[in-house]
Design an enzyme around this catalytic site. Structure first.
Site, PDB file in Angstrom:
ATOM      1  N   HIS A 153      32.139  43.370  39.869  1.00 45.48           N
ATOM      2  CA  HIS A 153      32.806  41.189  40.152  1.00 45.48           C
ATOM      3  C   HIS A 153      30.869  40.944  39.872  1.00 45.48           C
ATOM      4  O   HIS A 153      30.908  39.576  39.432  1.00 45.48           O
ATOM      5  CB  HIS A 153      32.889  41.661  41.651  1.00 45.48           C
ATOM      6  CG  HIS A 153      33.250  40.600  42.167  1.00 45.48           C
ATOM      7  ND1 HIS A 153      34.349  39.256  42.058  1.00 45.48           N
ATOM      8  CD2 HIS A 153      31.917  39.498  42.438  1.00 45.48           C
ATOM      9  CE1 HIS A 153      33.986  38.391  43.283  1.00 45.48           C
ATOM     10  NE2 HIS A 153      33.027  38.985  43.001  1.00 45.48           N
ATOM     11  N   GLU A 154      29.990  41.903  40.002  1.00 47.97           N
ATOM     12  CA  GLU A 154      28.818  40.656  40.354  1.00 47.97           C
ATOM     13  C   GLU A 154      28.616  41.017  39.040  1.00 47.97           C
ATOM     14  O   GLU A 154      28.175  40.091  38.306  1.00 47.97           O
ATOM     15  CB  GLU A 154      28.084  41.711  41.064  1.00 47.97           C
ATOM     16  CG  GLU A 154      27.996  41.532  42.194  1.00 47.97           C
ATOM     17  CD  GLU A 154      28.091  40.202  43.014  1.00 47.97           C
ATOM     18  OE1 GLU A 154      27.217  39.570  42.922  1.00 47.97           O
ATOM     19  OE2 GLU A 154      28.818  40.068  44.198  1.00 47.97           O
ATOM     20  N   HIS A 157      30.236  37.722  37.857  1.00 43.69           N
ATOM     21  CA  HIS A 157      28.757  36.467  37.792  1.00 43.69           C
ATOM     22  C   HIS A 157      28.242  36.267  36.648  1.00 43.69           C
ATOM     23  O   HIS A 157      27.689  35.338  36.205  1.00 43.69           O
ATOM     24  CB  HIS A 157      28.276  36.514  39.091  1.00 43.69           C
ATOM     25  CG  HIS A 157      29.450  36.316  40.298  1.00 43.69           C
ATOM     26  ND1 HIS A 157      30.409  35.340  40.807  1.00 43.69           N
ATOM     27  CD2 HIS A 157      29.356  36.964  41.551  1.00 43.69           C
ATOM     28  CE1 HIS A 157      31.370  35.080  41.614  1.00 43.69           C
ATOM     29  NE2 HIS A 157      30.471  36.258  41.971  1.00 43.69           N
ATOM     30  N   GLU A 210      34.641  32.952  41.181  1.00 45.60           N
ATOM     31  CA  GLU A 210      34.949  34.654  42.236  1.00 45.60           C
ATOM     32  C   GLU A 210      36.578  34.551  42.094  1.00 45.60           C
ATOM     33  O   GLU A 210      36.828  35.835  41.799  1.00 45.60           O
ATOM     34  CB  GLU A 210      35.278  34.053  44.060  1.00 45.60           C
ATOM     35  CG  GLU A 210      34.610  33.494  44.661  1.00 45.60           C
ATOM     36  CD  GLU A 210      33.294  34.449  44.616  1.00 45.60           C
ATOM     37  OE1 GLU A 210      33.890  35.903  44.495  1.00 45.60           O
ATOM     38  OE2 GLU A 210      32.560  34.646  44.802  1.00 45.60           O
TER      39      GLU A 210
HETATM   40 ZN   LIG Z   1      31.328  37.061  43.961  1.00 45.93          ZN
END
Ligand SMILES: [Zn+2]
Length: 283
Positions: A153-154, A157, A210
């Site tokens: 997830h990170e 980004h 997100e």
């Molecule tokens: Zn996030």
């Protein structure tokens, strides 16, 4: 010498081998599809208003500062730390999957560090600078699969350049001009880079960012051989942690990453799309 560079090399060798094999028409049936399985659009065009290199340099500076600060407090995990080794092992399986999302990632000098802190927090800055806080591993009792979901997830980004787009949207022309001037070597604008660097740590992403990071991260982790179902158990744990903590401090990640039924349902709906990638990676 960075352990991840090694991983990158072997990944590239593997990819080249695949391409050669595919050209010969041999390995197509067992190869991993190169195209994305999750359905996300292109990265925001707005991001191009902020030079990527400049942002990555600012991130690297901020990351170095953060590590130095942790080191001075004796809170930076040493290379022999088992939890740090665990995280670096996960990164070594995810990093080879990143270039398909962002060409620049091939040149990034990925780093993974672990900081001793009760904070439930983890991030990946532009340019691939990753940090986990011990609080997120311990308080959520993360399995390897769940830790891989957070890392994916990170990384997403960073790969999808959400910070770059967000800064372009919120800064206005002043900063952009300054960044441009800095690129051209005009004036002394080191302070500007420092202020951008500080912002990177406190940035709040949009809901769309997100969702994007959830789905791209899910696919990265699945391609790395981590069980996509862990994305669901992870966010259930997140939900419980934020519910039980009653607004206590040290919830950075939870405050910027609200968990809820919608998030969990969306991940659950996407698990089947990447299940094949996961099974193939497990061989
Ligand atoms: Zn996030």
């Amino acid at each position: 010498m960075c352990f991840l560079c090694e991983a990158k090399h072997s990944a590239w060798a593997g990819r080249r081998a695949f391409l050669l094999a595919a050209a010969g028409g041999a390995a197509a049936a067992v190869s991993t599809p190169l195209l994305a399985q999750v359905d996300v659009g292109k990265s925001s065009e707005l991001r191009k208003l902020v030079p990527a290199e400049e942002l990555e340099d600012a991130a690297a500076q901020e990351y170095a500062k953060l590590l130095a600060e942790a080191r001075s407090k004796g809170a930076l995990a040493q290379p022999g730390n088992p939890q740090l080794q665990r995280l670096r092992g996960i990164a070594a399986r995810l990093v080879p999957q990143t270039a398909q999302w962002n060409e620049r990632a091939k040149q990034w000098r990925w780093e993974v560090n672990l900081i001793g802190s009760k904070q439930i927090n983890a991030f990946c800055m532009p340019g691939g600078k990753i940090a986990f806080y011990t609080g997120i591993l311990e308080q959520l009792k993360l399995s390897d699969d769940e830790a891989a979901m957070i890392m994916g997830h990170e990384m997403a980004h960073a790969l999808r350049e959400h910070a770059r787009a967000r800064i372009a949207k919120t800064q206005g022309t002043g900063t952009l001009l300054s960044l441009g001037a800095q690129l051209l070597g005009l004036g002394q604008l080191g302070d500007m880079a420092a202020s951008i660097g500080t912002q990177l740590l406190t940035l709040r992403f949009s809901r769309d960012d997100e969702t994007d990071a959830d789905l791209v991260g899910l696919e990265l982790a699945a391609r790395g051989g981590y069980n996509p179902q862990a994305a669901v158990s992870l966010w259930e744990k997140m939900g419980q942690a934020s519910g039980g903590a009653g607004g206590a401090s040290g919830l950075n990640f939870l405050s910027t990453h609200p968990s809820g039924p919608e998030r969990i349902q969306q991940l659950q709906a996407n698990v089947p799309k990447v299940q094949g990638l996961y099974l193939r990676a497990r061989g």
